[in-house]
Design a protein around this motif. Structure first.
Motif, PDB file in Angstrom:
ATOM      1  N   VAL A 104     -17.925  -2.157  27.502  1.00 18.60           N
ATOM      2  CA  VAL A 104     -17.859  -3.582  27.148  1.00 18.60           C
ATOM      3  C   VAL A 104     -18.863  -4.382  27.966  1.00 18.60           C
ATOM      4  CG1 VAL A 104     -16.410  -5.639  27.235  1.00 18.60           C
ATOM      5  CG2 VAL A 104     -15.480  -3.510  26.340  1.00 18.60           C
ATOM      6  N   MET A 105     -18.950  -4.088  29.250  1.00 19.40           N
ATOM      7  CA  MET A 105     -19.890  -4.805  30.117  1.00 19.40           C
ATOM      8  C   MET A 105     -21.332  -4.560  29.681  1.00 19.40           C
ATOM      9  SD  MET A 105     -18.119  -4.226  33.868  1.00 19.40           S
ATOM     10  CE  MET A 105     -19.459  -5.046  34.722  1.00 19.40           C
ATOM     11  N   HIS A 106     -21.645  -3.326  29.288  1.00 20.16           N
ATOM     12  CA  HIS A 106     -23.001  -3.017  28.818  1.00 20.16           C
ATOM     13  C   HIS A 106     -23.319  -3.817  27.552  1.00 20.16           C
ATOM     14  CE1 HIS A 106     -26.615  -0.808  27.806  1.00 20.16           C
ATOM     15  NE2 HIS A 106     -26.099  -0.510  26.634  1.00 20.16           N
ATOM     16  N   MET A 107     -22.375  -3.863  26.624  1.00 25.40           N
ATOM     17  CA  MET A 107     -22.615  -4.589  25.375  1.00 25.40           C
ATOM     18  C   MET A 107     -22.632  -6.106  25.600  1.00 25.40           C
ATOM     19  SD  MET A 107     -20.636  -2.251  22.523  1.00 25.40           S
ATOM     20  CE  MET A 107     -19.067  -2.206  23.393  1.00 25.40           C
ATOM     21  N   ASP A 108     -21.814  -6.581  26.523  1.00 25.65           N
ATOM     22  CA  ASP A 108     -21.852  -8.011  26.868  1.00 25.65           C
ATOM     23  C   ASP A 108     -23.213  -8.385  27.458  1.00 25.65           C
ATOM     24  OD1 ASP A 108     -19.310  -8.473  25.987  1.00 25.65           O
ATOM     25  OD2 ASP A 108     -18.388  -8.479  27.985  1.00 25.65           O
ATOM     26  N   GLN A 109     -23.733  -7.531  28.332  1.00 24.71           N
ATOM     27  CA  GLN A 109     -25.038  -7.786  28.929  1.00 24.71           C
ATOM     28  C   GLN A 109     -26.130  -7.797  27.869  1.00 24.71           C
ATOM     29  OE1 GLN A 109     -25.653  -8.752  31.959  1.00 24.71           O
ATOM     30  NE2 GLN A 109     -27.866  -8.846  31.667  1.00 24.71           N
ATOM     31  N   ALA A 110     -26.000  -6.919  26.868  1.00 23.98           N
ATOM     32  CA  ALA A 110     -26.973  -6.884  25.773  1.00 23.98           C
ATOM     33  C   ALA A 110     -26.969  -8.199  25.003  1.00 23.98           C
ATOM     34  CB  ALA A 110     -26.653  -5.717  24.839  1.00 23.98           C
ATOM     35  N   GLU A 111     -25.788  -8.749  24.788  1.00 27.02           N
ATOM     36  CA  GLU A 111     -25.700 -10.031  24.080  1.00 27.02           C
ATOM     37  C   GLU A 111     -26.282 -11.164  24.910  1.00 27.02           C
ATOM     38  OE1 GLU A 111     -21.709 -10.690  22.790  1.00 27.02           O
ATOM     39  OE2 GLU A 111     -21.847  -9.186  21.192  1.00 27.02           O
ATOM     40  N   ILE A 112     -26.075 -11.118  26.217  1.00 24.62           N
ATOM     41  CA  ILE A 112     -26.671 -12.132  27.091  1.00 24.62           C
ATOM     42  C   ILE A 112     -28.192 -12.057  27.029  1.00 24.62           C
ATOM     43  CG2 ILE A 112     -26.993 -12.809  29.507  1.00 24.62           C
ATOM     44  CD1 ILE A 112     -24.063 -11.920  29.968  1.00 24.62           C
ATOM     45  N   ALA A 114     -29.932 -11.027  24.623  1.00 24.58           N
ATOM     46  CA  ALA A 114     -30.383 -11.448  23.297  1.00 24.58           C
ATOM     47  C   ALA A 114     -30.211 -12.943  23.062  1.00 24.58           C
ATOM     48  CB  ALA A 114     -29.635 -10.670  22.226  1.00 24.58           C
ATOM     49  N   GLY A 115     -29.618 -13.652  24.036  1.00 23.65           N
ATOM     50  CA  GLY A 115     -29.488 -15.101  23.904  1.00 23.65           C
ATOM     51  C   GLY A 115     -28.253 -15.551  23.168  1.00 23.65           C
ATOM     52  N   PHE A 116     -27.135 -14.820  23.299  1.00 26.01           N
ATOM     53  CA  PHE A 116     -25.920 -15.182  22.592  1.00 26.01           C
ATOM     54  C   PHE A 116     -25.215 -16.393  23.195  1.00 26.01           C
ATOM     55  CE2 PHE A 116     -26.563 -11.941  19.822  1.00 26.01           C
ATOM     56  CZ  PHE A 116     -25.454 -11.448  19.122  1.00 26.01           C
ATOM     57  N   ASP A 117     -25.782 -16.954  24.270  1.00 27.56           N
ATOM     58  CA  ASP A 117     -25.214 -18.179  24.814  1.00 27.56           C
ATOM     59  C   ASP A 117     -25.629 -19.392  23.990  1.00 27.56           C
ATOM     60  OD1 ASP A 117     -27.821 -17.655  25.615  1.00 27.56           O
ATOM     61  OD2 ASP A 117     -27.656 -18.862  27.432  1.00 27.56           O
ATOM     62  N   THR A 118     -26.509 -19.166  23.036  1.00 28.52           N
ATOM     63  CA  THR A 118     -26.914 -20.197  22.067  1.00 28.52           C
ATOM     64  C   THR A 118     -26.465 -19.741  20.680  1.00 28.52           C
ATOM     65  OG1 THR A 118     -29.092 -19.159  21.871  1.00 28.52           O
ATOM     66  CG2 THR A 118     -28.872 -20.962  23.450  1.00 28.52           C
ATOM     67  N   PRO A 119     -26.511 -20.617  19.651  1.00 27.95           N
ATOM     68  CA  PRO A 119     -25.963 -20.249  18.336  1.00 27.95           C
ATOM     69  C   PRO A 119     -26.437 -18.899  17.805  1.00 27.95           C
ATOM     70  CG  PRO A 119     -26.490 -22.569  18.371  1.00 27.95           C
ATOM     71  CD  PRO A 119     -26.984 -22.009  19.668  1.00 27.95           C
ATOM     72  N   PHE A 120     -25.526 -18.218  17.117  1.00 28.94           N
ATOM     73  CA  PHE A 120     -25.764 -16.890  16.574  1.00 28.94           C
ATOM     74  C   PHE A 120     -26.853 -16.915  15.506  1.00 28.94           C
ATOM     75  CE2 PHE A 120     -25.033 -13.872  13.163  1.00 28.94           C
ATOM     76  CZ  PHE A 120     -24.926 -12.670  13.848  1.00 28.94           C
ATOM     77  N   THR A 121     -27.687 -15.877  15.536  1.00 27.60           N
ATOM     78  CA  THR A 121     -28.640 -15.624  14.450  1.00 27.60           C
ATOM     79  C   THR A 121     -28.669 -14.122  14.182  1.00 27.60           C
ATOM     80  OG1 THR A 121     -30.579 -15.262  15.876  1.00 27.60           O
ATOM     81  CG2 THR A 121     -30.118 -17.552  15.191  1.00 27.60           C
ATOM     82  N   LEU A 122     -29.097 -13.755  12.991  1.00 26.42           N
ATOM     83  CA  LEU A 122     -29.201 -12.343  12.645  1.00 26.42           C
ATOM     84  C   LEU A 122     -30.218 -11.652  13.539  1.00 26.42           C
ATOM     85  CD1 LEU A 122     -28.353 -10.045  10.797  1.00 26.42           C
ATOM     86  CD2 LEU A 122     -30.123 -10.767   9.167  1.00 26.42           C
ATOM     87  N   GLU A 123     -31.289 -12.361  13.874  1.00 23.52           N
ATOM     88  CA  GLU A 123     -32.307 -11.786  14.751  1.00 23.52           C
ATOM     89  C   GLU A 123     -31.719 -11.424  16.118  1.00 23.52           C
ATOM     90  OE1 GLU A 123     -34.410 -14.359  11.753  1.00 23.52           O
ATOM     91  OE2 GLU A 123     -32.615 -14.516  13.018  1.00 23.52           O
ATOM     92  N   LYS A 124     -30.904 -12.319  16.665  1.00 23.85           N
ATOM     93  CA  LYS A 124     -30.281 -12.046  17.961  1.00 23.85           C
ATOM     94  C   LYS A 124     -29.322 -10.858  17.864  1.00 23.85           C
ATOM     95  CE  LYS A 124     -30.444 -16.814  19.650  1.00 23.85           C
ATOM     96  NZ  LYS A 124     -29.614 -17.975  20.034  1.00 23.85           N
ATOM     97  N   ASP A 125     -28.594 -10.767  16.765  1.00 25.88           N
ATOM     98  CA  ASP A 125     -27.665  -9.673  16.580  1.00 25.88           C
ATOM     99  C   ASP A 125     -28.394  -8.332  16.529  1.00 25.88           C
ATOM    100  OD1 ASP A 125     -24.916  -8.740  16.057  1.00 25.88           O
ATOM    101  OD2 ASP A 125     -25.740  -8.144  14.120  1.00 25.88           O
ATOM    102  N   ILE A 126     -29.501  -8.287  15.840  1.00 34.37           N
ATOM    103  CA  ILE A 126     -30.304  -7.061  15.751  1.00 34.37           C
ATOM    104  C   ILE A 126     -30.841  -6.687  17.121  1.00 34.37           C
ATOM    105  CG2 ILE A 126     -32.468  -6.102  14.855  1.00 34.37           C
ATOM    106  CD1 ILE A 126     -31.887  -7.687  12.257  1.00 34.37           C
ATOM    107  N   ALA A 127     -31.355  -7.689  17.851  1.00 33.34           N
ATOM    108  CA  ALA A 127     -31.899  -7.416  19.187  1.00 33.34           C
ATOM    109  C   ALA A 127     -30.812  -6.892  20.121  1.00 33.34           C
ATOM    110  CB  ALA A 127     -32.532  -8.673  19.760  1.00 33.34           C
ATOM    111  N   ALA A 128     -29.629  -7.547  20.094  1.00 32.38           N
ATOM    112  CA  ALA A 128     -28.543  -7.129  20.975  1.00 32.38           C
ATOM    113  C   ALA A 128     -28.071  -5.720  20.651  1.00 32.38           C
ATOM    114  CB  ALA A 128     -27.373  -8.102  20.853  1.00 32.38           C
TER     115      ALA A 128
END
Length: 336
Positions: A104-112, A114-128
């Motif tokens: 979970v921590m690894h995947m949370d870090q991936a989202e950070i 990818a910029g998940f602290d700002t509104p969701f986008t498909l591009e961010k989801d792919i990057a994360a």
């Protein structure tokens, strides 16, 4: 609605996969995995090491100490399982809870990242998902754990650890017993002394300490002789690592406290690995090798730690009450 097979085999899906592969080649984390050419005979999946058969701490530790990165999150999972094995060698549930926590921590870090602290986008989801979490992690860890359901249904480390009554105190007692032997060997292990360390001598210090002063609150720190003997006899291969971890301070805690609280991680603590394992090897050669009545102790310890650098260190300081108890037990060696 289209059949899933049609979607998966479509040209559009093929184009998506090709684009993701290009993104991974250009922007993804560099991995040593290519050298294994995806040969499963050589590459060990982290969840297989955690779940299948008898746990192999020697194999895991060798991987943690090598210079390869494999892929993002690989060693994070191994370190989490190793920490669980150290404190509860016979509990697969503890290992799996810590592994799930690390995932979970690894995947949370991936989202950070990818910029998940700002509104969701498909591009961010792919990057994360495909750049920072990584396809190999998703296959070898996330899927093997059971996907998102596993994280929602699995018990937490804290819930499981609460049921292991007195285990943390038993670990601390074992570490302190080794500290007394360390002090004794440093003081009485040289030429002219006939000192042979043993668990019973360390327990004698604890017994003396127990009767020294009620104000010392012995029962709040240490467990009974029987519980200590049980931990010592059934988990010999963990003792050197537990003691050496108790001698390494990270900010205001010891490495042993961090492991016992479930916060041990590869990323945060990898800089301490060489010192930690090197000190454990020193414990095996400097202390355990002299314990004539327990030859398995040194042998089992060396089997886990393997060959490598030995890091000598001094034992932790004893407080005044401990020192007085220590001197009373070893007075025959102090005044031969």
């Amino acid at each position: 609605m289209a059949e899933i097979r049609e979607v998966l085999e479509s040209k559009e899906m093929a184009d998506v996969i090709k684009a993701i592969d290009e993104l991974k080649r250009k922007y993804g984390a560099q991995s040593d995995r290519e050298q294994f050419q995806h040969n499963d005979a050589e590459h060990l999946w982290p969840m297989a090491l955690t779940r299948i058969g008898k746990y192999k701490p020697d194999v895991v530790l060798k991987l943690l100490l090598d210079d390869h990165e494999y892929y993002p999150g690989y060693k994070a999972i191994l370190a989490a399982g190793f920490g669980g094995w150290l404190i509860a060698p016979h509990s697969k549930e503890i290992r799996e809870a810590l592994v799930a926590q690390a995932a979970v921590m690894h995947m949370d870090q991936a989202e950070i990242l990818a910029g998940f602290d700002t509104p969701f986008t498909l591009e961010k989801d792919i990057a994360a998902r495909y750049l920072f979490t990584g396809t190999e992690f998703l296959v070898e860890v996330y899927d093997c754990l059971g996907g998102y359901r596993a994280f929602g249904e699995a018990p937490s480390f804290d819930e499981l650890w609460d049921a292991f009554d007195s285990v943390e105190k038993t670990i601390n007692t074992a570490a302190r017993a080794i500290a007394y032997l360390h002090h004794a060997i440093d003081r009485f292990g040289g030429p002219g002394f006939q000192f042979v360390p043993s668990l019973n001598k360390a327990v004698s210090v604890l017994d003396e300490l127990k009767s020294a002063k009620r104000a010392y609150a012995y029962s709040e720190k240490y467990v009974s002789r029987s519980l200590l003997h049980q931990r010592w006899s059934q988990n010999k291969q963990t003792l050197a690592l537990l003691y050496s971890a108790s001698t390494i301070r990270i900010n205001r805690k010891t490495l042993l406290q961090i492991i016992s609280e479930g916060f041990f991680s590869y990323e945060d603590h990898k800089s301490f690995f060489e010192t930690w394992v090197g000190r454990a090897r020193y414990v095996a050669t400097h202390i355990f090798a002299r314990m004539k009545g327990d030859p398995d102790l040194e042998r089992k310890t060396h089997r886990i730690l393997g060959e490598g650098k030995i890091v000598a260190f001094s034992p932790p300081k004893l407080d005044q009450i401990e020192l007085a108890s220590f001197d009373r037990i070893f007075r025959n060696y102090i005044n031969p």
